[in-house]
Design a protein around this motif. Sequence first.
Motif, mmCIF file in Angstrom:
data_model
loop_
_atom_site.group_PDB
_atom_site.id
_atom_site.type_symbol
_atom_site.label_atom_id
_atom_site.label_comp_id
_atom_site.label_asym_id
_atom_site.label_seq_id
_atom_site.Cartn_x
_atom_site.Cartn_y
_atom_site.Cartn_z
ATOM 1 N N GLN A 56 0.828 -1.212 0.000
ATOM 2 C CA GLN A 56 0.000 0.000 0.000
ATOM 3 C C GLN A 56 0.855 1.251 0.000
ATOM 4 O O GLN A 56 0.601 2.204 -0.741
ATOM 5 C CB GLN A 56 -0.932 -0.017 1.212
ATOM 6 N N LEU A 57 1.878 1.247 0.845
ATOM 7 C CA LEU A 57 2.731 2.422 0.959
ATOM 8 C C LEU A 57 3.541 2.681 -0.307
ATOM 9 O O LEU A 57 3.871 3.827 -0.616
ATOM 10 C CB LEU A 57 3.688 2.254 2.144
ATOM 11 N N SER A 58 3.855 1.625 -1.026
ATOM 12 C CA SER A 58 4.659 1.778 -2.245
ATOM 13 C C SER A 58 3.796 1.899 -3.493
ATOM 14 O O SER A 58 4.308 1.855 -4.613
ATOM 15 C CB SER A 58 5.619 0.596 -2.386
ATOM 16 N N GLY A 59 2.488 2.041 -3.302
ATOM 17 C CA GLY A 59 1.604 2.224 -4.442
ATOM 18 C C GLY A 59 1.508 1.007 -5.338
ATOM 19 O O GLY A 59 1.174 1.119 -6.513
ATOM 20 N N GLY A 60 1.813 -0.175 -4.793
ATOM 21 C CA GLY A 60 1.739 -1.398 -5.590
ATOM 22 C C GLY A 60 2.911 -1.584 -6.535
ATOM 23 O O GLY A 60 2.922 -2.526 -7.319
ATOM 24 N N SER A 61 3.904 -0.718 -6.440
ATOM 25 C CA SER A 61 5.058 -0.786 -7.338
ATOM 26 C C SER A 61 6.188 -1.584 -6.694
ATOM 27 O O SER A 61 6.704 -1.214 -5.627
ATOM 28 C CB SER A 61 5.564 0.619 -7.671
ATOM 29 N N LYS A 62 6.606 -2.662 -7.353
ATOM 30 C CA LYS A 62 7.718 -3.467 -6.845
ATOM 31 C C LYS A 62 9.053 -2.733 -6.995
ATOM 32 O O LYS A 62 10.048 -3.120 -6.383
ATOM 33 C CB LYS A 62 7.764 -4.808 -7.568
ATOM 34 N N ALA A 63 9.053 -1.685 -7.822
ATOM 35 C CA ALA A 63 10.279 -0.923 -8.024
ATOM 36 C C ALA A 63 10.474 0.140 -6.941
ATOM 37 O O ALA A 63 11.555 0.722 -6.825
ATOM 38 C CB ALA A 63 10.257 -0.250 -9.393
ATOM 39 N N HIS A 64 9.436 0.412 -6.148
ATOM 40 C CA HIS A 64 9.532 1.402 -5.085
ATOM 41 C C HIS A 64 10.594 0.956 -4.084
ATOM 42 O O HIS A 64 10.737 -0.228 -3.778
ATOM 43 C CB HIS A 64 8.167 1.532 -4.397
ATOM 44 N N TRP A 65 11.352 1.899 -3.527
ATOM 45 C CA TRP A 65 12.459 1.542 -2.648
ATOM 46 C C TRP A 65 12.002 0.748 -1.432
ATOM 47 O O TRP A 65 12.701 -0.160 -0.961
ATOM 48 C CB TRP A 65 13.224 2.788 -2.210
ATOM 49 N N LEU A 66 10.801 1.053 -0.917
ATOM 50 C CA LEU A 66 10.326 0.333 0.259
ATOM 51 C C LEU A 66 9.969 -1.111 -0.097
ATOM 52 O O LEU A 66 10.264 -2.046 0.660
ATOM 53 C CB LEU A 66 9.106 1.044 0.849
ATOM 54 N N ALA A 67 9.345 -1.297 -1.266
ATOM 55 C CA ALA A 67 9.011 -2.649 -1.723
ATOM 56 C C ALA A 67 10.279 -3.465 -1.955
ATOM 57 O O ALA A 67 10.331 -4.659 -1.644
ATOM 58 C CB ALA A 67 8.169 -2.576 -2.994
ATOM 59 N N ARG A 68 11.304 -2.835 -2.512
ATOM 60 C CA ARG A 68 12.571 -3.540 -2.734
ATOM 61 C C ARG A 68 13.213 -3.934 -1.407
ATOM 62 O O ARG A 68 13.743 -5.043 -1.261
ATOM 63 C CB ARG A 68 13.532 -2.677 -3.544
ATOM 64 N N SER A 69 13.162 -3.036 -0.426
ATOM 65 C CA SER A 69 13.729 -3.334 0.884
ATOM 66 C C SER A 69 13.005 -4.510 1.529
ATOM 67 O O SER A 69 13.623 -5.377 2.162
ATOM 68 C CB SER A 69 13.634 -2.108 1.797
ATOM 69 N N PHE A 70 11.682 -4.549 1.352
ATOM 70 C CA PHE A 70 10.904 -5.651 1.905
ATOM 71 C C PHE A 70 11.315 -6.976 1.268
ATOM 72 O O PHE A 70 11.543 -7.973 1.959
ATOM 73 C CB PHE A 70 9.411 -5.390 1.676
ATOM 74 N N SER A 71 11.417 -6.991 -0.054
ATOM 75 C CA SER A 71 11.784 -8.224 -0.755
ATOM 76 C C SER A 71 13.183 -8.693 -0.375
ATOM 77 O O SER A 71 13.430 -9.891 -0.187
ATOM 78 C CB SER A 71 11.702 -8.010 -2.272
ATOM 79 N N GLU A 72 14.109 -7.749 -0.251
ATOM 80 C CA GLU A 72 15.490 -8.096 0.053
ATOM 81 C C GLU A 72 15.649 -8.647 1.472
ATOM 82 O O GLU A 72 16.617 -9.340 1.768
ATOM 83 C CB GLU A 72 16.385 -6.878 -0.131
ATOM 84 N N ALA A 73 14.675 -8.373 2.341
ATOM 85 C CA ALA A 73 14.758 -8.874 3.713
ATOM 86 C C ALA A 73 14.700 -10.392 3.769
ATOM 87 O O ALA A 73 15.160 -11.003 4.736
ATOM 88 C CB ALA A 73 13.625 -8.280 4.551
ATOM 89 N N PHE A 74 14.155 -11.008 2.723
ATOM 90 C CA PHE A 74 14.013 -12.462 2.698
ATOM 91 C C PHE A 74 15.193 -13.149 2.007
ATOM 92 O O PHE A 74 15.233 -14.373 1.932
ATOM 93 C CB PHE A 74 12.716 -12.855 1.984
ATOM 94 N N LEU A 75 16.136 -12.367 1.495
ATOM 95 C CA LEU A 75 17.247 -12.940 0.734
ATOM 96 C C LEU A 75 18.488 -13.106 1.585
ATOM 97 O O LEU A 75 18.792 -12.281 2.444
ATOM 98 C CB LEU A 75 17.568 -12.049 -0.468
ATOM 99 N N LYS A 76 19.205 -14.172 1.327
ATOM 100 C CA LYS A 76 20.485 -14.433 1.963
ATOM 101 C C LYS A 76 21.587 -14.250 0.926
ATOM 102 O O LYS A 76 21.473 -14.751 -0.189
ATOM 103 C CB LYS A 76 20.531 -15.867 2.523
ATOM 104 N N ARG A 77 22.586 -13.523 1.291
ATOM 105 C CA ARG A 77 23.678 -13.245 0.355
ATOM 106 C C ARG A 77 24.845 -14.218 0.560
ATOM 107 O O ARG A 77 25.249 -14.478 1.691
ATOM 108 C CB ARG A 77 24.172 -11.806 0.536
ATOM 109 N N SER A 78 25.339 -14.734 -0.544
ATOM 110 C CA SER A 78 26.531 -15.591 -0.481
ATOM 111 C C SER A 78 27.766 -14.708 -0.349
ATOM 112 O O SER A 78 27.695 -13.483 -0.413
ATOM 113 C CB SER A 78 26.623 -16.441 -1.745
ATOM 114 N N GLU A 79 28.918 -15.340 -0.175
ATOM 115 C CA GLU A 79 30.154 -14.565 -0.051
ATOM 116 C C GLU A 79 30.435 -13.761 -1.314
ATOM 117 O O GLU A 79 31.061 -12.714 -1.268
ATOM 118 C CB GLU A 79 31.327 -15.504 0.243
ATOM 119 N N ALA A 80 29.906 -14.259 -2.459
ATOM 120 C CA ALA A 80 30.106 -13.541 -3.721
ATOM 121 C C ALA A 80 29.074 -12.442 -3.927
ATOM 122 O O ALA A 80 29.111 -11.729 -4.916
ATOM 123 C CB ALA A 80 30.048 -14.535 -4.885
ATOM 124 N N GLY A 81 28.126 -12.345 -2.983
ATOM 125 C CA GLY A 81 27.123 -11.293 -3.089
ATOM 126 C C GLY A 81 25.855 -11.710 -3.787
ATOM 127 O O GLY A 81 24.957 -10.884 -3.980
#
Length: 259
Positions: A56-81
């Motif tokens: 709602q806060l990002s207007g339904g846009s996955k490109a919005h910085w808040l939406a990206r931050s939310f998605s990235e919270a579920f990702l694990k980064r390897s040593e190579a990034g």
Amino acid sequence: MDEGLRAQIETYLSHLDGLIRRGLQLRDALAADPANGSTIAATRAWQEDCGVTVNQLSGGSKAHWLARSFSEAFLKRSEAGHAVEGVAPAEIVKRLLDVLEQAVASLSRPDDGAVISASSSTPAPHRFDFVHNRELRPVVEQAYIDSRRALDQGDYDLALLNACGILEAIVTDELEHKGLSALAASGAPAGKMADWPFDARLAVAERAGLIRSGCARLPEVARRYRDHGGIAPKSVSERDARRAGQVLHVVMRDLDPGR
């Protein structure tokens, strides 16, 4: 600042505060027992609520910085990034709390809450367009907002009362649209519909095929929410309040299959 926008920001801030408090409780619970099944289930439900709010806060846009931050919270980064799977639930909760704090910080900025710039001009939700009585739609929409806010703030009595009130209102609206004569074959009680008990309205709606059997999950305190002057103060548990809300969503889908 525009009064409408100010009200929108204050509503979001209140909602975010509730999500953050729930997240902190889950963080502590996971630290004490990371494998507890009920805590894991509660964490998943909280993550879903966070996702709805971020959307709602990002207007339904996955490109919005808040939406990206939310998605990235579920990702694990390897040593190579590179992104890989396998983030522990407690770590996800910690990351999502940081995302929620970022949203609060952005909404608290003096430039009209930058985080909702993409969504402030979008139309209000239309959850209840299926309701036949147009005058009833804004009433139940506001009650829905109030119920969600009360749940976030731990006011489970009010959350359940609002959820049950909405449930009764939308089922009654559907019954009235169907008509008493058509409901007679479904065991409709005699007399005016306004005099029917809450349970009777749900039962007739189910027998008439207007809704399915989701109301069987309603807790007892919800079924008697308006009997004998209503429920006693502080008598509703979080579990019962959430279950009433879940049943409401099921019935909403029954009455509006396209949602």
